[in-house]
Scaffold this motif. Structure first.
Motif, PDB file in Angstrom:
ATOM      1  N   PHE A  75      -3.926  79.923  68.015  1.00  0.00           N
ATOM      2  CA  PHE A  75      -3.445  78.690  67.395  1.00  0.00           C
ATOM      3  C   PHE A  75      -3.932  77.430  68.111  1.00  0.00           C
ATOM      4  O   PHE A  75      -3.930  76.343  67.520  1.00  0.00           O
ATOM      5  N   GLY A  76      -4.283  77.550  69.379  1.00  0.00           N
ATOM      6  CA  GLY A  76      -4.737  76.374  70.125  1.00  0.00           C
ATOM      7  C   GLY A  76      -3.619  75.585  70.771  1.00  0.00           C
ATOM      8  O   GLY A  76      -3.867  74.525  71.359  1.00  0.00           O
ATOM      9  N   TYR A  77      -2.390  76.082  70.687  1.00  0.00           N
ATOM     10  CA  TYR A  77      -1.244  75.433  71.331  1.00  0.00           C
ATOM     11  C   TYR A  77      -0.921  76.139  72.641  1.00  0.00           C
ATOM     12  O   TYR A  77      -1.072  77.364  72.752  1.00  0.00           O
ATOM     13  N   SER A  78      -0.449  75.399  73.622  1.00  0.00           N
ATOM     14  CA  SER A  78       0.104  76.025  74.817  1.00  0.00           C
ATOM     15  C   SER A  78       1.542  76.437  74.516  1.00  0.00           C
ATOM     16  O   SER A  78       2.148  75.957  73.551  1.00  0.00           O
ATOM     17  N   LYS A  79       2.087  77.306  75.347  1.00  0.00           N
ATOM     18  CA  LYS A  79       3.476  77.739  75.138  1.00  0.00           C
ATOM     19  C   LYS A  79       4.439  76.558  75.223  1.00  0.00           C
ATOM     20  O   LYS A  79       5.384  76.453  74.438  1.00  0.00           O
ATOM     21  N   GLU A  80       4.172  75.653  76.152  1.00  0.00           N
ATOM     22  CA  GLU A  80       5.057  74.493  76.342  1.00  0.00           C
ATOM     23  C   GLU A  80       5.078  73.584  75.112  1.00  0.00           C
ATOM     24  O   GLU A  80       6.079  72.928  74.819  1.00  0.00           O
ATOM     25  N   GLU A  81       3.980  73.562  74.347  1.00  0.00           N
ATOM     26  CA  GLU A  81       3.902  72.694  73.174  1.00  0.00           C
ATOM     27  C   GLU A  81       4.733  73.208  72.003  1.00  0.00           C
ATOM     28  O   GLU A  81       5.126  72.417  71.143  1.00  0.00           O
ATOM     29  N   VAL A  82       4.992  74.510  71.968  1.00  0.00           N
ATOM     30  CA  VAL A  82       5.659  75.069  70.790  1.00  0.00           C
ATOM     31  C   VAL A  82       7.077  75.562  71.060  1.00  0.00           C
ATOM     32  O   VAL A  82       7.855  75.723  70.104  1.00  0.00           O
ATOM     33  N   LEU A  83       7.430  75.832  72.311  1.00  0.00           N
ATOM     34  CA  LEU A  83       8.777  76.332  72.574  1.00  0.00           C
ATOM     35  C   LEU A  83       9.830  75.348  72.077  1.00  0.00           C
ATOM     36  O   LEU A  83       9.779  74.156  72.367  1.00  0.00           O
ATOM     37  N   GLY A  84      10.773  75.874  71.297  1.00  0.00           N
ATOM     38  CA  GLY A  84      11.828  75.038  70.726  1.00  0.00           C
ATOM     39  C   GLY A  84      11.451  74.393  69.412  1.00  0.00           C
ATOM     40  O   GLY A  84      12.310  73.808  68.738  1.00  0.00           O
ATOM     41  N   LYS A  85      10.177  74.493  69.022  1.00  0.00           N
ATOM     42  CA  LYS A  85       9.733  73.914  67.744  1.00  0.00           C
ATOM     43  C   LYS A  85       9.949  74.912  66.612  1.00  0.00           C
ATOM     44  O   LYS A  85      10.033  76.124  66.814  1.00  0.00           O
ATOM     45  N   HIS A  86      10.008  74.389  65.383  1.00  0.00           N
ATOM     46  CA  HIS A  86      10.234  75.234  64.215  1.00  0.00           C
ATOM     47  C   HIS A  86       8.980  76.032  63.891  1.00  0.00           C
ATOM     48  O   HIS A  86       7.863  75.512  63.948  1.00  0.00           O
ATOM     49  N   ILE A  87       9.159  77.301  63.532  1.00  0.00           N
ATOM     50  CA  ILE A  87       8.042  78.200  63.283  1.00  0.00           C
ATOM     51  C   ILE A  87       7.172  77.746  62.114  1.00  0.00           C
ATOM     52  O   ILE A  87       5.980  78.079  62.043  1.00  0.00           O
ATOM     53  N   ASP A  88       7.718  76.961  61.197  1.00  0.00           N
ATOM     54  CA  ASP A  88       6.950  76.528  60.024  1.00  0.00           C
ATOM     55  C   ASP A  88       5.731  75.697  60.391  1.00  0.00           C
ATOM     56  O   ASP A  88       4.810  75.541  59.588  1.00  0.00           O
ATOM     57  N   MET A  89       5.688  75.165  61.614  1.00  0.00           N
ATOM     58  CA  MET A  89       4.535  74.381  62.045  1.00  0.00           C
ATOM     59  C   MET A  89       3.267  75.236  62.128  1.00  0.00           C
ATOM     60  O   MET A  89       2.152  74.699  62.147  1.00  0.00           O
ATOM     61  N   LEU A  90       3.430  76.553  62.153  1.00  0.00           N
ATOM     62  CA  LEU A  90       2.285  77.448  62.285  1.00  0.00           C
ATOM     63  C   LEU A  90       1.770  77.966  60.950  1.00  0.00           C
ATOM     64  O   LEU A  90       0.780  78.699  60.910  1.00  0.00           O
ATOM     65  N   SER A  92       0.179  77.339  57.069  1.00  0.00           N
ATOM     66  CA  SER A  92      -0.596  76.382  56.278  1.00  0.00           C
ATOM     67  C   SER A  92       0.305  75.730  55.239  1.00  0.00           C
ATOM     68  O   SER A  92       0.220  74.532  54.997  1.00  0.00           O
ATOM     69  N   ASP A  93       1.176  76.529  54.632  1.00  0.00           N
ATOM     70  CA  ASP A  93       2.171  76.037  53.687  1.00  0.00           C
ATOM     71  C   ASP A  93       3.551  76.416  54.230  1.00  0.00           C
ATOM     72  O   ASP A  93       3.918  77.591  54.227  1.00  0.00           O
ATOM     73  N   PRO A  94       4.329  75.454  54.728  1.00  0.00           N
ATOM     74  CA  PRO A  94       5.646  75.753  55.305  1.00  0.00           C
ATOM     75  C   PRO A  94       6.568  76.534  54.377  1.00  0.00           C
ATOM     76  O   PRO A  94       7.434  77.283  54.854  1.00  0.00           O
ATOM     77  N   SER A  95       6.389  76.387  53.064  1.00  0.00           N
ATOM     78  CA  SER A  95       7.246  77.119  52.135  1.00  0.00           C
ATOM     79  C   SER A  95       7.022  78.628  52.244  1.00  0.00           C
ATOM     80  O   SER A  95       7.926  79.423  51.947  1.00  0.00           O
ATOM     81  N   ASP A  96       5.819  79.034  52.676  1.00  0.00           N
ATOM     82  CA  ASP A  96       5.564  80.466  52.870  1.00  0.00           C
ATOM     83  C   ASP A  96       6.446  81.008  53.990  1.00  0.00           C
ATOM     84  O   ASP A  96       6.958  82.125  53.901  1.00  0.00           O
ATOM     85  N   GLY A  97       6.621  80.208  55.045  1.00  0.00           N
ATOM     86  CA  GLY A  97       7.477  80.624  56.145  1.00  0.00           C
ATOM     87  C   GLY A  97       8.909  80.817  55.699  1.00  0.00           C
ATOM     88  O   GLY A  97       9.583  81.765  56.111  1.00  0.00           O
ATOM     89  N   ALA A  98       9.377  79.928  54.819  1.00  0.00           N
ATOM     90  CA  ALA A  98      10.747  80.040  54.309  1.00  0.00           C
ATOM     91  C   ALA A  98      10.910  81.298  53.457  1.00  0.00           C
ATOM     92  O   ALA A  98      11.938  81.988  53.532  1.00  0.00           O
ATOM     93  N   LYS A  99       9.893  81.623  52.662  1.00  0.00           N
ATOM     94  CA  LYS A  99       9.954  82.821  51.821  1.00  0.00           C
ATOM     95  C   LYS A  99       9.982  84.081  52.677  1.00  0.00           C
ATOM     96  O   LYS A  99      10.733  85.022  52.396  1.00  0.00           O
ATOM     97  N   ILE A 100       9.160  84.090  53.729  1.00  0.00           N
ATOM     98  CA  ILE A 100       9.136  85.252  54.631  1.00  0.00           C
ATOM     99  C   ILE A 100      10.481  85.398  55.334  1.00  0.00           C
ATOM    100  O   ILE A 100      11.011  86.509  55.491  1.00  0.00           O
ATOM    101  N   ALA A 101      11.063  84.280  55.756  1.00  0.00           N
ATOM    102  CA  ALA A 101      12.377  84.315  56.412  1.00  0.00           C
ATOM    103  C   ALA A 101      13.428  84.896  55.468  1.00  0.00           C
ATOM    104  O   ALA A 101      14.309  85.655  55.888  1.00  0.00           O
ATOM    105  N   GLY A 102      13.335  84.548  54.180  1.00  0.00           N
ATOM    106  CA  GLY A 102      14.267  85.082  53.195  1.00  0.00           C
ATOM    107  C   GLY A 102      14.118  86.588  53.031  1.00  0.00           C
ATOM    108  O   GLY A 102      15.118  87.314  52.930  1.00  0.00           O
ATOM    109  N   ARG A 103      12.856  87.050  53.034  1.00  0.00           N
ATOM    110  CA  ARG A 103      12.612  88.490  52.929  1.00  0.00           C
ATOM    111  C   ARG A 103      13.199  89.226  54.124  1.00  0.00           C
ATOM    112  O   ARG A 103      13.818  90.289  53.975  1.00  0.00           O
ATOM    113  N   ILE A 104      13.011  88.665  55.304  1.00  0.00           N
ATOM    114  CA  ILE A 104      13.524  89.319  56.519  1.00  0.00           C
ATOM    115  C   ILE A 104      15.047  89.310  56.513  1.00  0.00           C
ATOM    116  O   ILE A 104      15.691  90.280  56.917  1.00  0.00           O
TER     117      ILE A 104
END
Length: 259
Positions: A75-90, A92-104
């Motif tokens: 991803f090109g991010y360091s661990k410090e840059e992403v810890l505590g951040k929302h997973i949707d930042m990773l 391409s379409d944040p709505s895909d992350g929400a759909k996957i979360a719903g499936r899980i």
């Protein structure tokens, strides 16, 4: 007369001191439970960071709590840059992350392709396998995902499809004899014109070696051309006199194209 006897009795205070000393001695010989847990956690962290796959974990709020070395590189991010951040930042379409979360949330796991986004804005496709982490009472307290970049796999798949399409187009050419062979010279397919040229109207010699259809003098030369064509990815031409079933004594031309 009463004799006084000397007895080696320990006072209560001294007994307590000795007991404390003995306890400390035993603790010194045995590792503490805290040390054991810390060792296990250190080992687990090394396993996660040593994985070639992207391992990312989030808490119940879908905030990133683990981001291993492979994920940092992809991803090109360091661990410090992403810890505590929302997973949707990773995604391409944040709505895909929400759909996957719903499936899980509904099924406890997810497996499939996802489109991720690197820090520089570049997108890539990954194969993700994610599962929910439950507390002792069954409540979802987080999710751990294991994925890998399949960009190169997709390119290879697309290249193969393009090659197959090229082969189909060539095989449908009515004016030329087209024979599709593998690197060992085994016939995989051929068009009607080739079947007629091989004087094999009654059957298509699929699975037979192309070299069996040639004279002894030509087999070695053609085998060399096929090998060179496969290794160099360049066309190869050959011209000679037919000696066997092909078309009498006429001169024929052969062109190998790598697909």
């Amino acid at each position: 007369m009463v004799k006084k006897t000397s007895e080696n009795k320990k006072s209560p205070g001294q007994s307590a001191v000795n007991s404390t000393v003995n306890s400390k001695s035993k603790l010194a010989k045995k590792p503490s439970a805290r040390h054991s847990i810390r060792s296990q956690l250190d080992f687990l962290e090394k396993v996660i960071d040593g994985s070639l796959n992207l391992i990312i974990a989030v808490n119940h709020k879908r905030e990133i709590v683990e981001f291993n070395n492979a994920a940092q590189e992809a991803f090109g991010y360091s661990k410090e840059e992403v810890l505590g951040k929302h997973i949707d930042m990773l995604y391409s379409d944040p709505s895909d992350g929400a759909k996957i979360a719903g499936r899980i949330r509904d099924e406890g796991e997810f497996q499939g392709r996802v489109v991720n986004c690197r820090k520089n804005g570049e997108v890539f496709t990954a194969m993700l396998s994610a599962a929910a982490i439950h507390s002792d009472d069954g409540e979802i307290i987080g999710v751990v995902g294991n994925s890998r970049d399949i960009t190169e796999d997709i390119r290879a798949e697309q290249a193969l499809q393009a090659s197959e399409e090229t082969a189909r187009v060539l095989l449908n050419s009515p004016s030329e004899s087209i024979i599709l062979i593998n690197g060992s010279g085994i016939i995989l397919d051929l068009n009607e014109s080739a079947i007629r040229a091989l004087a094999a109207q009654d059957y298509a010699p699929v699975g037979q070696s192309i070299f069996e259809l040639l004279g002894a003098k030509e087999r070695e030369r053609l085998a060399e051309l096929v090998e060179n064509c496969v290794q160099s990815y360049l066309p190869a031409k050959y011209e000679s006199e037919r000696e066997i079933r092909l078309l009498g004594d006429a001169t024929f031309k052969v062109r190998f194209n790598n697909i």
